[in-house]
Design a protein around this motif. Structure first.
Motif, PDB file in Angstrom:
ATOM      1  N   LYS A 229       0.806  -1.220   0.000  1.00  0.00           N
ATOM      2  CA  LYS A 229       0.000   0.000   0.000  1.00  0.00           C
ATOM      3  C   LYS A 229       0.843   1.276   0.000  1.00  0.00           C
ATOM      4  O   LYS A 229       0.298   2.374  -0.117  1.00  0.00           O
ATOM      5  CB  LYS A 229      -0.964  -0.021   1.188  1.00  0.00           C
ATOM      6  N   THR A 230       2.163   1.124   0.147  1.00  0.00           N
ATOM      7  CA  THR A 230       3.027   2.301   0.031  1.00  0.00           C
ATOM      8  C   THR A 230       3.831   2.201  -1.268  1.00  0.00           C
ATOM      9  O   THR A 230       3.438   2.736  -2.295  1.00  0.00           O
ATOM     10  CB  THR A 230       3.963   2.410   1.251  1.00  0.00           C
ATOM     11  N   TYR A 231       4.877   1.425  -1.221  1.00  0.00           N
ATOM     12  CA  TYR A 231       5.793   1.267  -2.355  1.00  0.00           C
ATOM     13  C   TYR A 231       5.084   0.867  -3.649  1.00  0.00           C
ATOM     14  O   TYR A 231       5.204   1.531  -4.683  1.00  0.00           O
ATOM     15  CB  TYR A 231       6.843   0.217  -1.957  1.00  0.00           C
ATOM     16  N   TYR A 232       4.285  -0.215  -3.572  1.00  0.00           N
ATOM     17  CA  TYR A 232       3.685  -0.752  -4.789  1.00  0.00           C
ATOM     18  C   TYR A 232       2.564   0.157  -5.301  1.00  0.00           C
ATOM     19  O   TYR A 232       2.437   0.382  -6.516  1.00  0.00           O
ATOM     20  CB  TYR A 232       3.173  -2.167  -4.524  1.00  0.00           C
ATOM     21  N   ALA A 233       1.755   0.705  -4.391  1.00  0.00           N
ATOM     22  CA  ALA A 233       0.677   1.607  -4.809  1.00  0.00           C
ATOM     23  C   ALA A 233       1.275   2.829  -5.512  1.00  0.00           C
ATOM     24  O   ALA A 233       0.769   3.283  -6.539  1.00  0.00           O
ATOM     25  CB  ALA A 233      -0.166   2.028  -3.609  1.00  0.00           C
ATOM     26  N   GLU A 234       2.373   3.343  -4.963  1.00  0.00           N
ATOM     27  CA  GLU A 234       3.038   4.483  -5.613  1.00  0.00           C
ATOM     28  C   GLU A 234       3.510   4.111  -6.999  1.00  0.00           C
ATOM     29  O   GLU A 234       3.343   4.846  -7.965  1.00  0.00           O
ATOM     30  CB  GLU A 234       4.256   4.934  -4.778  1.00  0.00           C
ATOM     31  N   LYS A 235       4.107   2.928  -7.097  1.00  0.00           N
ATOM     32  CA  LYS A 235       4.605   2.438  -8.381  1.00  0.00           C
ATOM     33  C   LYS A 235       3.486   2.351  -9.420  1.00  0.00           C
ATOM     34  O   LYS A 235       3.668   2.681 -10.586  1.00  0.00           O
ATOM     35  CB  LYS A 235       5.161   1.027  -8.167  1.00  0.00           C
ATOM     36  N   LEU A 236       2.309   1.884  -8.960  1.00  0.00           N
ATOM     37  CA  LEU A 236       1.164   1.744  -9.860  1.00  0.00           C
ATOM     38  C   LEU A 236       0.461   3.074 -10.084  1.00  0.00           C
ATOM     39  O   LEU A 236      -0.423   3.179 -10.940  1.00  0.00           O
ATOM     40  CB  LEU A 236       0.129   0.773  -9.264  1.00  0.00           C
ATOM     41  N   GLY A 237       0.794   4.078  -9.275  1.00  0.00           N
ATOM     42  CA  GLY A 237       0.071   5.339  -9.324  1.00  0.00           C
ATOM     43  C   GLY A 237      -1.360   5.188  -8.825  1.00  0.00           C
ATOM     44  O   GLY A 237      -2.302   5.767  -9.354  1.00  0.00           O
ATOM     45  N   LEU A 238      -1.523   4.344  -7.788  1.00  0.00           N
ATOM     46  CA  LEU A 238      -2.848   3.994  -7.295  1.00  0.00           C
ATOM     47  C   LEU A 238      -3.046   4.571  -5.908  1.00  0.00           C
ATOM     48  O   LEU A 238      -2.135   4.562  -5.094  1.00  0.00           O
ATOM     49  CB  LEU A 238      -2.942   2.460  -7.238  1.00  0.00           C
ATOM     50  N   ASP A 239      -4.262   5.072  -5.646  1.00  0.00           N
ATOM     51  CA  ASP A 239      -4.609   5.516  -4.306  1.00  0.00           C
ATOM     52  C   ASP A 239      -4.668   4.275  -3.401  1.00  0.00           C
ATOM     53  O   ASP A 239      -5.394   3.325  -3.695  1.00  0.00           O
ATOM     54  CB  ASP A 239      -5.991   6.193  -4.383  1.00  0.00           C
ATOM     55  N   SER A 240      -3.922   4.308  -2.307  1.00  0.00           N
ATOM     56  CA  SER A 240      -3.864   3.097  -1.473  1.00  0.00           C
ATOM     57  C   SER A 240      -5.224   2.747  -0.880  1.00  0.00           C
ATOM     58  O   SER A 240      -5.452   1.612  -0.485  1.00  0.00           O
ATOM     59  CB  SER A 240      -2.816   3.253  -0.371  1.00  0.00           C
ATOM     60  N   LYS A 241      -6.133   3.711  -0.836  1.00  0.00           N
ATOM     61  CA  LYS A 241      -7.474   3.401  -0.332  1.00  0.00           C
ATOM     62  C   LYS A 241      -8.240   2.501  -1.293  1.00  0.00           C
ATOM     63  O   LYS A 241      -9.212   1.851  -0.919  1.00  0.00           O
ATOM     64  CB  LYS A 241      -8.263   4.695  -0.112  1.00  0.00           C
ATOM     65  N   LYS A 242      -7.816   2.495  -2.547  1.00  0.00           N
ATOM     66  CA  LYS A 242      -8.505   1.649  -3.526  1.00  0.00           C
ATOM     67  C   LYS A 242      -7.939   0.239  -3.568  1.00  0.00           C
ATOM     68  O   LYS A 242      -8.502  -0.654  -4.188  1.00  0.00           O
ATOM     69  CB  LYS A 242      -8.385   2.270  -4.919  1.00  0.00           C
ATOM     70  N   MET A 243      -6.782   0.076  -2.945  1.00  0.00           N
ATOM     71  CA  MET A 243      -6.165  -1.243  -2.985  1.00  0.00           C
ATOM     72  C   MET A 243      -6.722  -2.108  -1.865  1.00  0.00           C
ATOM     73  O   MET A 243      -6.855  -1.674  -0.728  1.00  0.00           O
ATOM     74  CB  MET A 243      -4.645  -1.104  -2.837  1.00  0.00           C
ATOM     75  N   VAL A 244      -7.082  -3.337  -2.214  1.00  0.00           N
ATOM     76  CA  VAL A 244      -7.516  -4.302  -1.197  1.00  0.00           C
ATOM     77  C   VAL A 244      -6.492  -5.422  -1.155  1.00  0.00           C
ATOM     78  O   VAL A 244      -6.219  -6.059  -2.177  1.00  0.00           O
ATOM     79  CB  VAL A 244      -8.915  -4.874  -1.533  1.00  0.00           C
ATOM     80  N   VAL A 245      -5.896  -5.622   0.009  1.00  0.00           N
ATOM     81  CA  VAL A 245      -4.924  -6.706   0.157  1.00  0.00           C
ATOM     82  C   VAL A 245      -5.600  -7.870   0.876  1.00  0.00           C
ATOM     83  O   VAL A 245      -6.077  -7.746   1.993  1.00  0.00           O
ATOM     84  CB  VAL A 245      -3.678  -6.252   0.951  1.00  0.00           C
ATOM     85  N   VAL A 246      -5.663  -9.000   0.161  1.00  0.00           N
ATOM     86  CA  VAL A 246      -6.200 -10.237   0.745  1.00  0.00           C
ATOM     87  C   VAL A 246      -5.020 -11.133   1.090  1.00  0.00           C
ATOM     88  O   VAL A 246      -4.054 -11.211   0.334  1.00  0.00           O
ATOM     89  CB  VAL A 246      -7.135 -10.954  -0.264  1.00  0.00           C
ATOM     90  N   ALA A 247      -5.094 -11.777   2.247  1.00  0.00           N
ATOM     91  CA  ALA A 247      -4.019 -12.688   2.647  1.00  0.00           C
ATOM     92  C   ALA A 247      -4.589 -14.080   2.821  1.00  0.00           C
ATOM     93  O   ALA A 247      -5.641 -14.248   3.432  1.00  0.00           O
ATOM     94  CB  ALA A 247      -3.393 -12.203   3.950  1.00  0.00           C
ATOM     95  N   VAL A 248      -3.908 -15.082   2.261  1.00  0.00           N
ATOM     96  CA  VAL A 248      -4.312 -16.478   2.493  1.00  0.00           C
ATOM     97  C   VAL A 248      -3.308 -17.066   3.468  1.00  0.00           C
ATOM     98  O   VAL A 248      -2.106 -17.112   3.186  1.00  0.00           O
ATOM     99  CB  VAL A 248      -4.330 -17.294   1.190  1.00  0.00           C
ATOM    100  N   MET A 249      -3.793 -17.491   4.611  1.00  0.00           N
ATOM    101  CA  MET A 249      -2.930 -17.823   5.734  1.00  0.00           C
ATOM    102  C   MET A 249      -3.288 -19.185   6.322  1.00  0.00           C
ATOM    103  O   MET A 249      -4.453 -19.583   6.302  1.00  0.00           O
ATOM    104  CB  MET A 249      -3.092 -16.752   6.827  1.00  0.00           C
TER     105      MET A 249
END
Ligand code: SF4
Ligand code: SF4
Ligand code: SF4
Ligand code: FES
Lengths: 165, 579
Positions: free
Chosen positions: B335-355
């Protein structure tokens, strides 16, 4: 089912706590220490509220749930204090066939408590019981040492009203 | 080992002294049904589904706890035995809310399987009045449904003996006996550590994780959201079990292919973040050692362990590494490094984790786990929930091609994959710490002393001028034993790895449930862990500090391990909860 923590505010004194700590100290190295500790704790406080069980848990190292499991397994232990007036409605066979179930329900409804509980003002506690040997008067209930027989649902209000203070 | 000769159904057989009748019968090729018994966890002889006849014994005996002796004659299949088992089972069924069609355990229920195997004809034969229990939804990670509980007490045993927690137990007696917490408080109000070991051992649908599969599907359906997924190392070592693969099959490639078909925009590997964790954690360790910081330093990857420490060892929270867990590091970096790289608002990113873990459902809601001002991870599902999703969407798992993770968070090392087994984080950290301290890689990067499923392992290494004493514990009851030695001054370690679940994440509370008839005779932890160690051994890169994607993220973004920026994004803080 909702929490079974007593709604009566805990009123333990520092003397009682000292006694309890001493009891725990004397017993805690024994493997089966919980039964004697709980019995004596009940003698000291009259019942075993969460405050008391937490002290026992902390001092013995047993989880609170283990202690609670034992307390609710044996009917000799109580989670609620006894009221100033202890009501026992007999649910023995003779009383039961004569409608003791409805009597018991009526008392519960009037006092707003369940079996084993005590009213928030500390006045009444309720304990269903088995035959008290007054089958001729069925259905019966006792309030402290007073026996009331040939009860009807409508007689309950009048009886409770006698115990105003 | 002393051998003992017994006769089972007339067959002669020799078994080691101390075996139970159950084990002896297994050796003879006969699996006696069990319900309450679970090896190394629960041996209370209570349910009596496992009865057999023993010549000379007055009544039927419970084979799970009955030891063999010389010359014993055992009968497992007489009409008397079969009748008794069936009746026992019918009585259990009469107090059980039988709603198999809508039950999450329908595919893995030990009770349902037994009813089928034992040929129950009328499951309602003994039906009578039953207590209607409310569901306990109070915990972040799980649901308790006493209407389906068969009172086997496996959960009680694992929680108190193996995890040293003991927040669930049997309350009241007789007909009213039920499993719950002290004073009927909700599990979420107790010091439950969310490990999910109780769920992993429950034979029926009484204990389940909170299901978040719909949240995943809704996020993917939302056009405004950019949904990516990460998978922990241990998931690939167990997911196949849900699709009929032998235990210990590594299904990484098919898992990636399935995730793509579910519709994630990026399919990434938590292993990448495990490598990142090693860089941060090894740096922190070297820092603490050279600057007189708090030692021993203890790993912080396992949220069950973290919650245990906060409740039961609040005085030791300063010993915890401040590193976020790999799952959280992944989300924070995404949500920091990668969102910046994509030029994406981190609020729009949803991170799902399979654990492999249920405590991760609790962890994503912790404070100080929101590097970009929004939660680092939005949804955490278990290995079991992923299997459910794959089945629900009609994805033909067995026929999927093997596919590769996406970049940039798809590149990882052998050091990262072994995070999934007890001792793995320690080994991975040692590989990199040696390099950081001495400037050279260790001659032998296999730190085998810290491998294996023993509950507590110790080793010491000479690293440059330093004597590094390490210890590894898994299962929080073992962790408590180890920490008491530290507190009393009996042991002085430099670095400790602790995993909340016995055996580490391969045996996490979110992994596929294997029935007692498997667990009583095979160690699923060892078999699953082997899949991870095999992948490590065959990895091209086996050292976290040699992962090119890790080098890149530091060059482009974090500068160096332990930098101010790394601390802000990749580290966290703890709470002294107490009891
Ligand atoms: S727990 Fe088992 S038997 Fe009970 S409803 Fe679920 S699948 Fe059916
Ligand atoms: S999740 Fe873990 S700590 Fe909580 S009740 Fe289950 S076994 Fe006990
Ligand atoms: S909740 Fe599950 S594991 Fe626990 S006693 Fe009930 S059936 Fe057994
Ligand atoms: S008594 Fe043997 S499995 Fe329950």
């Amino acid at each position: 089912m909702g929490s079974t923590i007593s709604s009566i505010p805990f009123a333990g004194t520092s003397e009682q706590e000292e006694q309890l700590l001493e009891v725990i100290e004397q017993n805690r190295d024994d493997k089966g220490c919980l039964m004697p500790i709980l019995q004596q704790a009940q003698d000291i406080y009259g019942y075993l509220p969460i405050e008391v069980q937490k002290i026992i848990a902390a001092k013995t190292g047993y989880p609170l749930e283990k202690i609670y499991g034992i307390v609710t397994f044996y009917s000799q232990f109580s989670l609620n204090p006894k009221g100033k007036y202890k009501i026992s409605v007999c649910l023995g066979t003779a009383c039961y066939v004569k409608g003791a179930g409805e009597i018991s329900d009526k008392v519960k409804e009037r006092l707003g408590i369940k079996n084993g509980q005590c009213t928030p003002d500390g006045k009444f506690s309720l304990e269903d019981c088995r035959c008290i040997g007054a089958c001729g008067l069925a259905p019966v209930m006792m309030i402290n040492d007073e026996v009331y027989g040939k009860l009807t649902v409508d007689s309950i209000d009048g009886i409770l009203a006698k115990y105003k203070d | 080992m002393e051998m003992i000769n017994v006769k089972i159904n007339g067959m002669d057989i020799a078994v080691p002294e101390g075996s139970t009748v159950l084990q002896a019968a297994h050796t003879a090729g006969i699996d006696i049904p069990t319900l309450c018994y679970l090896k190394d966890i629960n041996a209370i002889g209570a349910c009596r589904i496992c009865v057999v006849e023993v010549k000379g014994a007055r009544s039927l005996v419970a084979s799970c706890v009955y030891p063999v002796n010389e010359g014993m004659e055992i009968f497992t299949n007489t009409p008397k035995v079969l009748e008794s088992r069936k009746k026992t089972l019918e009585l259990i069924l009469s107090a059980h809310e039988r709603k198999c069609l809508s039950c999450v355990r329908a595919g893995s229920c030990e009770l349902k399987q037994l009813a089928y195997d034992l040929g129950v004809e009328d499951e309602g034969y003994y039906d009578g009045e039953n207590i209607d229990y409310e569901l306990d939804l109070s915990a972040a990670h799980m649901v308790r449904d006493n209407n389906k509980c068969i009172l086997c007490r496996r959960c009680v045993a694992v929680c108190s003996h193996n995890q040293g927690v003991g927040v669930i137990g049997a309350n009241e007696r007789g007909f009213s006996t039920h499993i719950s917490s002290a004073f009927e408080l909700g599990l979420g109000e107790t010091s439950c550590i969310s490990c999910g070991q109780c769920i992993a051992v429950c034979p029926v649908g009484a204990l389940t994780e909170k299901d978040n599969t719909d949240d995943v599907l809704n996020a993917i359906a939302d056009q405004d959201k950019y949904v990516i997924v990460q998978t922990a190392p241990a998931v690939r070592a167990a997911l196949g079990e849900e699709f009929g693969y032998p235990i210990g099959t590594n299904v990484e490639g098919k898992m990636v292919a399935a995730l793509r078909r579910i519709g994630f925009k990026g399919v990434f590997d938590t292993n990448f973040a495990a490598d990142l964790t090693i860089m941060e954690e090894a740096t922190e360790l070297v820092e603490r050692v050279t600057n007189g910081g708090k030692l021993p330093m203890i790993t912080s990857c396992s949220p069950g362990w973290i919650k245990y420490c906060e409740h039961y060892f609040p005085d030791m929270t300063e010993n915890l590494s401040t590193c976020k867990s790999p799952m959280q590091m992944f989300g924070a970096a995404a949500k920091t490094y990668y969102a910046e790289k994509l030029g994406l608002d981190s609020k729009k990113m949803v991170v799902v984790a399979v654990m492999p873990c249920t405590a991760k459902k609790f962890e994503i809601g912790r404070d100080d786990e929101n590097a970009a001002g929004v939660p680092d991870v939005d949804i955490s599902i278990t290995t079991r929930e992923l299997a459910r999703l794959i089945k629900r969407l009609g994805i033909n798992f067995a026929n999927l091609p093997d596919e590769k993770f996406d970049e940039p968070f798809g590149i990882s090392t052998g050091a990262a994959i072994i995070f999934g087994a007890t001792g793995g984080v320690m080994e991975a950290a040692l590989r990199t710490a040696v390099k950081m301290i001495t400037g050279n890689d260790a001659g032998n990067i296999d730190f085998t002393d810290v491998r294996g499923i023993e509950g507590i392992k110790e080793a010491s290494y000479k690293v440059g001028e330093l004597d590094v004493k390490v210890a590894v514990a898994s299962g929080t009851a073992n962790a408590a034993r180890l920490l008491k030695k530290v507190q009393s001054g009996e042991a002085d370690y430099t670095f400790i790895e602790i995993m909340g679940c016995p055996g580490g994440c391969v045996n996490g509370g979110g992994q596929p449930q294997q029935p007692a008839k498997i667990r009583n005779f095979e160690d699923i932890r060892t078999i699953r862990a082997k899949a991870l160690y095999d992948q490590d051994a065959s990895s091209e890169i086996r050292l976290s500090h040699e992962n090119p994607a890790i080098k890149a993220i530091y060059d482009e973004y974090f500068e160096k391990p332990g930098s101010h920026k790394a601390h802000e994004i990749l580290h966290t803080s703890y709470i002294k909860r107490g009891l």
